[in-house]
Each structure stands twice: as structure tokens, then as C-alpha cells.
Design a protein around this motif. Structure first.
Motif, PDB file in Angstrom:
ATOM      1  N   THR A 319      10.022  54.644  37.146  1.00  0.00           N
ATOM      2  CA  THR A 319      11.076  54.291  36.939  1.00  0.00           C
ATOM      3  C   THR A 319      10.934  52.664  36.585  1.00  0.00           C
ATOM      4  O   THR A 319      10.141  52.158  37.463  1.00  0.00           O
ATOM      5  CB  THR A 319      12.234  54.643  38.074  1.00  0.00           C
ATOM      6  OG1 THR A 319      12.046  54.165  39.458  1.00  0.00           O
ATOM      7  CG2 THR A 319      12.406  56.114  38.069  1.00  0.00           C
ATOM      8  N   GLY A 320      12.156  51.928  35.988  1.00  0.00           N
ATOM      9  CA  GLY A 320      11.987  50.687  36.152  1.00  0.00           C
ATOM     10  C   GLY A 320      13.507  50.075  35.736  1.00  0.00           C
ATOM     11  O   GLY A 320      14.477  50.789  35.256  1.00  0.00           O
ATOM     12  N   ASN A 321      13.684  48.794  36.167  1.00  0.00           N
ATOM     13  CA  ASN A 321      14.707  48.215  36.004  1.00  0.00           C
ATOM     14  C   ASN A 321      14.695  46.770  35.371  1.00  0.00           C
ATOM     15  O   ASN A 321      13.715  45.935  35.897  1.00  0.00           O
ATOM     16  CB  ASN A 321      15.704  47.968  37.455  1.00  0.00           C
ATOM     17  CG  ASN A 321      16.136  49.211  37.975  1.00  0.00           C
ATOM     18  OD1 ASN A 321      16.950  49.955  37.262  1.00  0.00           O
ATOM     19  ND2 ASN A 321      15.633  49.599  39.020  1.00  0.00           N
ATOM     20  N   ARG A 322      15.081  46.367  34.332  1.00  0.00           N
ATOM     21  CA  ARG A 322      15.306  45.297  33.797  1.00  0.00           C
ATOM     22  C   ARG A 322      16.260  44.062  33.965  1.00  0.00           C
ATOM     23  O   ARG A 322      17.153  44.342  34.168  1.00  0.00           O
ATOM     24  CB  ARG A 322      15.001  45.186  32.133  1.00  0.00           C
ATOM     25  CG  ARG A 322      14.917  43.953  31.508  1.00  0.00           C
ATOM     26  CD  ARG A 322      14.785  43.985  29.960  1.00  0.00           C
ATOM     27  NE  ARG A 322      15.819  44.646  29.350  1.00  0.00           N
ATOM     28  CZ  ARG A 322      16.887  43.992  28.874  1.00  0.00           C
ATOM     29  NH1 ARG A 322      16.629  42.550  28.839  1.00  0.00           N
ATOM     30  NH2 ARG A 322      17.688  44.540  28.309  1.00  0.00           N
ATOM     31  N   HIS A 323      15.768  42.708  34.572  1.00  0.00           N
ATOM     32  CA  HIS A 323      16.561  41.942  34.992  1.00  0.00           C
ATOM     33  C   HIS A 323      17.439  41.278  34.010  1.00  0.00           C
ATOM     34  O   HIS A 323      16.776  40.799  32.949  1.00  0.00           O
ATOM     35  CB  HIS A 323      15.939  40.741  36.039  1.00  0.00           C
ATOM     36  CG  HIS A 323      16.803  39.987  36.758  1.00  0.00           C
ATOM     37  ND1 HIS A 323      17.547  38.658  36.086  1.00  0.00           N
ATOM     38  CD2 HIS A 323      17.241  40.108  38.046  1.00  0.00           C
ATOM     39  CE1 HIS A 323      18.291  38.450  37.237  1.00  0.00           C
ATOM     40  NE2 HIS A 323      18.039  39.060  38.252  1.00  0.00           N
ATOM     41  N   ASP A 328      12.679  40.047  33.291  1.00  0.00           N
ATOM     42  CA  ASP A 328      11.877  40.631  33.991  1.00  0.00           C
ATOM     43  C   ASP A 328      11.964  42.083  34.380  1.00  0.00           C
ATOM     44  O   ASP A 328      12.854  42.547  34.558  1.00  0.00           O
ATOM     45  CB  ASP A 328      11.270  39.822  35.438  1.00  0.00           C
ATOM     46  CG  ASP A 328      10.991  38.583  35.204  1.00  0.00           C
ATOM     47  OD1 ASP A 328      10.394  38.378  34.077  1.00  0.00           O
ATOM     48  OD2 ASP A 328      11.020  37.742  36.094  1.00  0.00           O
ATOM     49  N   TRP A 329      10.725  42.944  34.757  1.00  0.00           N
ATOM     50  CA  TRP A 329      10.843  44.498  34.936  1.00  0.00           C
ATOM     51  C   TRP A 329      10.533  44.772  36.254  1.00  0.00           C
ATOM     52  O   TRP A 329       9.430  44.268  36.732  1.00  0.00           O
ATOM     53  CB  TRP A 329      10.316  45.342  33.958  1.00  0.00           C
ATOM     54  CG  TRP A 329      10.868  45.567  32.642  1.00  0.00           C
ATOM     55  CD1 TRP A 329      10.527  44.794  31.527  1.00  0.00           C
ATOM     56  CD2 TRP A 329      11.587  46.650  32.469  1.00  0.00           C
ATOM     57  NE1 TRP A 329      11.314  45.292  30.408  1.00  0.00           N
ATOM     58  CE2 TRP A 329      11.889  46.442  30.812  1.00  0.00           C
ATOM     59  CE3 TRP A 329      11.996  48.016  32.877  1.00  0.00           C
ATOM     60  CZ2 TRP A 329      12.756  47.424  30.337  1.00  0.00           C
ATOM     61  CZ3 TRP A 329      12.681  48.830  32.429  1.00  0.00           C
ATOM     62  CH2 TRP A 329      13.255  48.690  30.807  1.00  0.00           C
ATOM     63  N   GLU A 330      11.195  45.596  37.261  1.00  0.00           N
ATOM     64  CA  GLU A 330      10.773  45.973  38.563  1.00  0.00           C
ATOM     65  C   GLU A 330      10.326  47.545  38.251  1.00  0.00           C
ATOM     66  O   GLU A 330      11.252  48.286  37.671  1.00  0.00           O
ATOM     67  CB  GLU A 330      11.830  45.688  39.330  1.00  0.00           C
ATOM     68  CG  GLU A 330      11.459  46.186  40.807  1.00  0.00           C
ATOM     69  CD  GLU A 330      12.584  45.975  41.916  1.00  0.00           C
ATOM     70  OE1 GLU A 330      13.220  46.873  42.311  1.00  0.00           O
ATOM     71  OE2 GLU A 330      13.082  44.745  42.102  1.00  0.00           O
ATOM     72  N   LEU A 331       9.201  47.636  38.368  1.00  0.00           N
ATOM     73  CA  LEU A 331       8.867  49.224  38.381  1.00  0.00           C
ATOM     74  C   LEU A 331       8.420  49.627  39.696  1.00  0.00           C
ATOM     75  O   LEU A 331       7.846  49.185  40.818  1.00  0.00           O
ATOM     76  CB  LEU A 331       7.534  49.082  37.428  1.00  0.00           C
ATOM     77  CG  LEU A 331       7.517  48.516  36.042  1.00  0.00           C
ATOM     78  CD1 LEU A 331       6.020  48.728  35.362  1.00  0.00           C
ATOM     79  CD2 LEU A 331       8.466  49.329  35.325  1.00  0.00           C
ATOM     80  N   THR A 332       8.920  51.240  39.958  1.00  0.00           N
ATOM     81  CA  THR A 332       8.439  51.931  40.944  1.00  0.00           C
ATOM     82  C   THR A 332       7.875  53.261  40.621  1.00  0.00           C
ATOM     83  O   THR A 332       8.296  53.760  39.537  1.00  0.00           O
ATOM     84  CB  THR A 332       9.999  51.833  41.895  1.00  0.00           C
ATOM     85  OG1 THR A 332      10.893  52.793  40.868  1.00  0.00           O
ATOM     86  CG2 THR A 332      10.441  50.697  42.369  1.00  0.00           C
TER      87      THR A 332
END
Length: 345
Positions: A319-323, A328-332
Motif C-alpha cells: 500500500t502507499g500514500n502520497r504526501h 513523496d510516497w510512503e510505502l508499506t
């Protein structure tokens, strides 16, 4: 006493043998005398081995011509033996012998599969692969796996097959692609085993490791498990209610073809073949030899161990979230271990 001994390379039962002996005995007595006669040219259609009937003032005689000599004036000087058709039809009955007979079993060749697949339990956390071996025929006595590391100049005994051998077969149909490691209750697979049987299991047994199979071919094995197995009238099976893509093999679910190999992953009938880590990726030659057979009874098979059981499994649930301001992307993701079953982020 005169004795005649005849060696015959044929198989007879006791009655057939006695009837043959009786026939030869009566023929020897019947043909003990030669008969000579001269025939006019009108009988030139006759040939040696023909039977004729000669009638005299006292009786009629059945004769079998053994030779004919043609004279210049057309007459035929013949030699013959007395003939009696009844001699050739014997009904003698032999005495019962003391031997109870023996059952001859045909061992046949070995069939073996080298499994470069993910690690199935913690005990195989070293370089190596699984080997399955069985026979095509029910009389298979066991087998031995050999490997050559010098192009076939010398061979090393690696493992002896466990009688009655591994459950190896082939699938006459194929499973369609299936996403992930999900439960597949819709698909069916028709298969036939060379040796062994398949039975249905409970859901608890399925998840505990019963009825698990390596399905496919070298380079595209999928690990599946089948809960339901239905025996067909021709000896084949229909498998259904599958766990698909187990042990990180979900990538291979869409790579199957008809006649793919099916090997039951039973630890009691599979051998783990240790390999030096320096030999990973190096092609070796193998032969599967039926017990009691010569080394040249099988041909070379090239196989390359690629260390699949040592490879990490791919992560899942990415999964990922874009700031919104920095882009920027935060991936988990969830990491999967190839043994012990633990996971973390």
C-alpha cells in the motif's frame, strides 16, 4: 534302453507336455518301418509330406510320402511312412506336480522428479532440492538416484527410493490462472498417478499439510493442496477444492499446461539431496536406476539447481500514500518469511 531327449524353448503346462510326449512316442513306433512303392506318371502332382491311401488285396494303408525320385520314364520311386491322423490328437492327462508355481513380477523402469521448489519445512534450510522416485509398474522394487559432475564419466549414488515409492503422476487437464494464495473451490483437475492413491481430507488436515502437491514442471512449479479427490472408473482422479499458490508460488498459477507433472509432497517418500552452495546454477547429469538394473538402463537427464528453497518470498499487501505537498510516497507492505511463518512490516 534307448532314450530320446528334446529341449524346447517354450512354456507348457503339464497336460500339454504329456500330450506332446505321447504324440512323439506313438509316432516313433508308427514310423519304425519304411515303405517303398513305385507310382506311374499320372501321380506327378504328389509332393513329399502328402498323404496317400494305398489299397491292396488285404487292406488299405494310409501313408505319408517322405521322398520322391523321378525316373527317366516318368515313374516315381517313393519312400513313405505309415500315417495315422489319430496319433496327432492326444488327450493325455498329466499327474499334478509338486511345484506350487511362482509369480513373476515385471519391475519396469523408474520415473523420478527433481524438485527445485520453495522450502517446505524448516529442516531443509540448506542448499539442496527434493527428489521423488517411483516406478511405472506395480512390480517396481525401488530405485537409486545417481549424479555425475563430470559429464557422465563417473557417477555417485545419491539416494535410494523408499518402496513403494513417491506418489508421482500427471494432470491430463490444467488449472487456470488464479490470483494470490486464495482458496479455489471452482476449479477441477483430472490426474492419474503412476503409483499410490489419493483420498479426500478434512479442512483441518488440508491446512496441516496433507494432500499438498508440486504441480507443473521445472522452472514453473506451483504448490497446491487439494481437499477433495474423487476416484474415477478408469483409475484416474478428479481433484477440487484447492489451496493455490502456496509457499510463494502464486506467480506460477497461470503457467500450467496439460500433462504437467504432479508430485505429492509427502516427507516419508521424498529425499532431500544436499548440494554444495558453490554448485548453485551449475548443470549436472542425473539417472534414476531401478533396483537390480545396470547403470546404463537409464539415459542422462540434465538438471540445474537454482536455489529456489533459499530464496526470499516476495512481499505482499503493498500500500502507499502520497504526501499532498511534497509528492513523496510512503510505502508499506507485509514481508513473508520462507520458514517459521512470521511476518512483519
Amino acid at each position: 534302453m534307448n532314450t530320446t531327449s528334446i529341449d524346447l524353448p517354450i512354456v507348457l503346462n503339464a497336460d500339454e507336455a504329456k500330450q506332446m510326449v505321447s504324440r512323439l512316442l506313438y509316432l516313433a513306433w508308427l514310423e519304425r518301418n519304411d515303405v517303398s512303392l513305385t507310382l506311374p506318371p499320372t501321380y506327378q502332382n504328389l509332393e513329399p509330406a502328402d498323404t496317400i491311401t494305398v489299397t491292396t488285396d488285404n487292406a488299405s494303408y494310409s501313408l505319408r510320402l517322405s521322398s520322391i525320385n523321378y525316373l527317366p520314364d516318368g515313374r516315381m520311386e517313393c519312400k513313405a511312412k505309415y500315417d495315422a491322423p489319430a496319433v496327432y490328437t492326444q488327450v493325455s492327462v498329466a499327474d499334478e506336480g509338486q511345484s506350487i508355481g511362482a509369480t513373476l513380477t515385471l519391475s519396469g523402469p523408474s520415473v523420478y522428479v527433481l524438485l527445485d521448489i520453495p522450502m517446505m519445512d524448516d529442516s531443509a534450510n540448506t542448499p539442496g532440492f527434493l527428489a521423488a522416485m517411483t516406478g511405472y509398474l506395480s512390480g517396481w522394487p525401488g530405485g537409486v538416484l545417481f549424479r555425475s559432475e563430470d559429464g557422465g564419466q563417473s557417477w555417485v549414488d545419491l539416494a535410494s527410493g523408499v518402496s513403494p515409492g513417491s506418489s508421482i503422476g500427471y494432470a491430463s487437464t490444467s488449472l487456470a490462472a488464479h490470483g494470490g494464495t486464495t482458496y479455489d473451490a471452482a476449479s477441477t483437475l483430472a490426474c492419474r498417478m503412476y503409483q499410490g492413491t489419493i483420498s479426500s481430507v478434512t479442512e483441518a488436515q488440508l491446512f496441516a499439510g496433507t494432500n499438498w502437491f508440486a504441480y507443473g514442471a521445472h522452472g514453473r512449479w506451483e504448490i497446491v493442496a487439494a481437499r477433495t479427490a474423487t476416484l474415477q472408473g478408469d483409475g484416474s482422479y478428479i481433484l477440487r477444492d484447492f489451496l493455490r499458490g502456496q509457499q510463494g508460488t502464486e506467480w506460477a498459477t497461470g503457467l500450467h499446461a496439460a500433462n504437467d507433472t504432479l508430485v505429492r509432497l509427502n516427507t516419508t517418500s521424498l529425499e532431500f539431496i544436499n548440494v554444495n552452495s558453490a554448485a548453485i546454477g551449475s548443470e549436472k547429469l542425473y539417472r534414476g536406476i531401478t533396483a537390480g538394473k545396470a547403470l546404463d538402463s537409464d539415459t542422462n537427464r540434465a538438471f540445474t539447481y537454482t536455489g529456489v528453497n533459499l530464496e526470499c518470498l516476495s512481499p505482499v499487501h503493498l500500500t502507499g500514500n502520497r504526501h499532498p505537498s511534497t509528492n513523496d510516497w510512503e510505502l508499506t507492505w507485509v514481508r513473508r518469511s520462507r520458514f517459521s511463518g512470521w511476518r512483519d512490516y
